[in-house]
Design a protein around this motif. Structure first.
Motif, PDB file in Angstrom:
ATOM      1  N   ASP A   1       0.798  -1.225   0.000  1.00  0.00           N
ATOM      2  CA  ASP A   1       0.000   0.000   0.000  1.00  0.00           C
ATOM      3  C   ASP A   1       0.828   1.272   0.000  1.00  0.00           C
ATOM      4  N   GLY A   2       2.116   1.167   0.037  1.00  0.00           N
ATOM      5  CA  GLY A   2       2.955   2.356   0.048  1.00  0.00           C
ATOM      6  C   GLY A   2       4.265   2.083   0.753  1.00  0.00           C
ATOM      7  N   LEU A   3       5.022   3.124   0.870  1.00  0.00           N
ATOM      8  CA  LEU A   3       6.331   3.059   1.510  1.00  0.00           C
ATOM      9  C   LEU A   3       6.233   3.832   2.814  1.00  0.00           C
ATOM     10  N   HIS A   4       6.697   3.243   3.892  1.00  0.00           N
ATOM     11  CA  HIS A   4       6.574   3.852   5.219  1.00  0.00           C
ATOM     12  C   HIS A   4       7.955   4.301   5.696  1.00  0.00           C
ATOM     13  N   LEU A   5       8.127   5.627   5.818  1.00  0.00           N
ATOM     14  CA  LEU A   5       9.422   6.208   6.143  1.00  0.00           C
ATOM     15  C   LEU A   5       9.380   6.910   7.503  1.00  0.00           C
ATOM     16  N   PRO A   6      10.136   6.392   8.469  1.00  0.00           N
ATOM     17  CA  PRO A   6      10.138   7.010   9.801  1.00  0.00           C
ATOM     18  C   PRO A   6      11.119   8.170   9.897  1.00  0.00           C
ATOM     19  N   ILE A   7      10.622   9.299  10.404  1.00  0.00           N
ATOM     20  CA  ILE A   7      11.468  10.461  10.707  1.00  0.00           C
ATOM     21  C   ILE A   7      11.069  10.911  12.098  1.00  0.00           C
ATOM     22  N   GLY A   8      11.999  10.798  13.018  1.00  0.00           N
ATOM     23  CA  GLY A   8      11.708  11.161  14.404  1.00  0.00           C
ATOM     24  C   GLY A   8      10.577  10.313  14.960  1.00  0.00           C
ATOM     25  N   GLU A   9       9.587  10.970  15.512  1.00  0.00           N
ATOM     26  CA  GLU A   9       8.448  10.279  16.121  1.00  0.00           C
ATOM     27  C   GLU A   9       7.343   9.962  15.119  1.00  0.00           C
ATOM     28  N   ARG A  10       7.517  10.366  13.873  1.00  0.00           N
ATOM     29  CA  ARG A  10       6.454  10.221  12.877  1.00  0.00           C
ATOM     30  C   ARG A  10       6.876   9.291  11.756  1.00  0.00           C
ATOM     31  N   THR A  11       5.928   8.541  11.233  1.00  0.00           N
ATOM     32  CA  THR A  11       6.158   7.716  10.053  1.00  0.00           C
ATOM     33  C   THR A  11       5.282   8.255   8.930  1.00  0.00           C
ATOM     34  N   TYR A  12       5.926   8.608   7.833  1.00  0.00           N
ATOM     35  CA  TYR A  12       5.233   9.141   6.662  1.00  0.00           C
ATOM     36  C   TYR A  12       4.967   7.995   5.682  1.00  0.00           C
ATOM     37  N   THR A  13       3.781   7.998   5.105  1.00  0.00           N
ATOM     38  CA  THR A  13       3.436   6.981   4.123  1.00  0.00           C
ATOM     39  C   THR A  13       3.465   7.599   2.737  1.00  0.00           C
ATOM     40  N   VAL A  14       4.339   7.058   1.896  1.00  0.00           N
ATOM     41  CA  VAL A  14       4.436   7.490   0.510  1.00  0.00           C
ATOM     42  C   VAL A  14       3.517   6.564  -0.282  1.00  0.00           C
ATOM     43  N   PRO A  15       2.482   7.114  -0.883  1.00  0.00           N
ATOM     44  CA  PRO A  15       1.552   6.250  -1.618  1.00  0.00           C
ATOM     45  C   PRO A  15       2.164   5.775  -2.935  1.00  0.00           C
ATOM     46  N   ALA A  16       1.628   4.680  -3.453  1.00  0.00           N
ATOM     47  CA  ALA A  16       2.073   4.204  -4.761  1.00  0.00           C
ATOM     48  C   ALA A  16       1.873   5.322  -5.776  1.00  0.00           C
ATOM     49  N   PRO A  17       2.863   5.546  -6.644  1.00  0.00           N
ATOM     50  CA  PRO A  17       2.738   6.640  -7.608  1.00  0.00           C
ATOM     51  C   PRO A  17       1.790   6.279  -8.749  1.00  0.00           C
ATOM     52  N   SER A  18       1.402   7.296  -9.481  1.00  0.00           N
ATOM     53  CA  SER A  18       0.615   7.046 -10.694  1.00  0.00           C
ATOM     54  C   SER A  18       1.519   6.347 -11.704  1.00  0.00           C
ATOM     55  N   ALA A  19       0.913   5.740 -12.697  1.00  0.00           N
ATOM     56  CA  ALA A  19       1.685   5.085 -13.749  1.00  0.00           C
ATOM     57  C   ALA A  19       2.598   6.097 -14.442  1.00  0.00           C
ATOM     58  N   GLU A  20       2.082   7.307 -14.692  1.00  0.00           N
ATOM     59  CA  GLU A  20       2.887   8.330 -15.358  1.00  0.00           C
ATOM     60  C   GLU A  20       4.132   8.675 -14.541  1.00  0.00           C
ATOM     61  N   THR A  21       3.960   8.873 -13.239  1.00  0.00           N
ATOM     62  CA  THR A  21       5.101   9.192 -12.375  1.00  0.00           C
ATOM     63  C   THR A  21       6.076   8.026 -12.340  1.00  0.00           C
ATOM     64  N   GLY A  22       5.566   6.825 -12.207  1.00  0.00           N
ATOM     65  CA  GLY A  22       6.432   5.646 -12.182  1.00  0.00           C
ATOM     66  C   GLY A  22       7.269   5.515 -13.441  1.00  0.00           C
ATOM     67  N   LEU A  23       6.650   5.713 -14.578  1.00  0.00           N
ATOM     68  CA  LEU A  23       7.379   5.617 -15.850  1.00  0.00           C
ATOM     69  C   LEU A  23       8.428   6.720 -15.969  1.00  0.00           C
ATOM     70  N   ARG A  24       8.088   7.930 -15.520  1.00  0.00           N
ATOM     71  CA  ARG A  24       9.032   9.044 -15.587  1.00  0.00           C
ATOM     72  C   ARG A  24      10.220   8.821 -14.659  1.00  0.00           C
TER      73      ARG A  24
END
Length: 162
Positions: free
Chosen positions: A12-35
């Motif tokens: 469902d995404g990439l989970h990146l911890p910074i300090g006390e918070r974890t940010y979720t990077v959602p799956a990119p659109s096909a256009e972004t992925g290809l670029r």
């Protein structure tokens, strides 16, 4: 046997911890992925001394690649005041994830973006060499075609055995 719905197979995404918070990077659109894939391929070609596709790199300059790679997490990070090195590390980690996979992104993240930390350290390489794990390919013999012992020429005398 039927195909499972693709949402059940992909993360469902990439989970990146910074300090006390974890940010979720959602799956990119096909256009972004290809670029992102095209940009990473062009950068790899350039890093190997080849000629990068100027159009691909120009397109990358026209858009905010970090924002696209991080998706909604970008705005959250900016609002939370993350530092530039943190934002950059997150964005490049996301680009590695997009172009490769989660495991490659984790290796990049854990190495702090330092390529030398991605390779095994000296002690690990030495241990692999001692155990034979470093290379399973046997050393090649000489390929020069020369022999180490001289071959007697025609008419050479032979010594009697006795």
């Amino acid at each position: 046997m039927a195909f499972k719905e693709i949402g059940q197979l992909l993360n469902d995404g990439l989970h990146l911890p910074i300090g006390e918070r974890t940010y979720t990077v959602p799956a990119p659109s096909a256009e972004t992925g290809l670029r992102v894939q095209a940009i990473i391929n062009a950068a790899a070609v350039a890093a190997d001394g080849g000629e990068a596709d100027e159009q691909v790199l120009a397109d990358a300059a026209e858009r905010d690649l970090y924002r696209d790679a991080l998706g909604a997490a970008y705005d959250e990070m900016i609002a939370d005041g993350v530092t530039w090195p943190e934002l950059k590390h997150c964005a490049i980690t996301a680009m590695v994830w997009i172009a490769q996979d989660t495991e490659a992104a984790e290796r990049y993240w854990d190495a702090g973006g330092d390529p030398s930390r991605l390779a095994p350290n000296r002690e690990t390489r030495r241990a692999q060499a001692r155990s034979g794990a470093a290379s399973s390919t046997p050393n090649r013999g000489s390929s020069s075609g020369t022999n180490t012992r001289p071959v007697p020429g025609p008419g050479a005398a032979t010594q009697p055995t006795g």
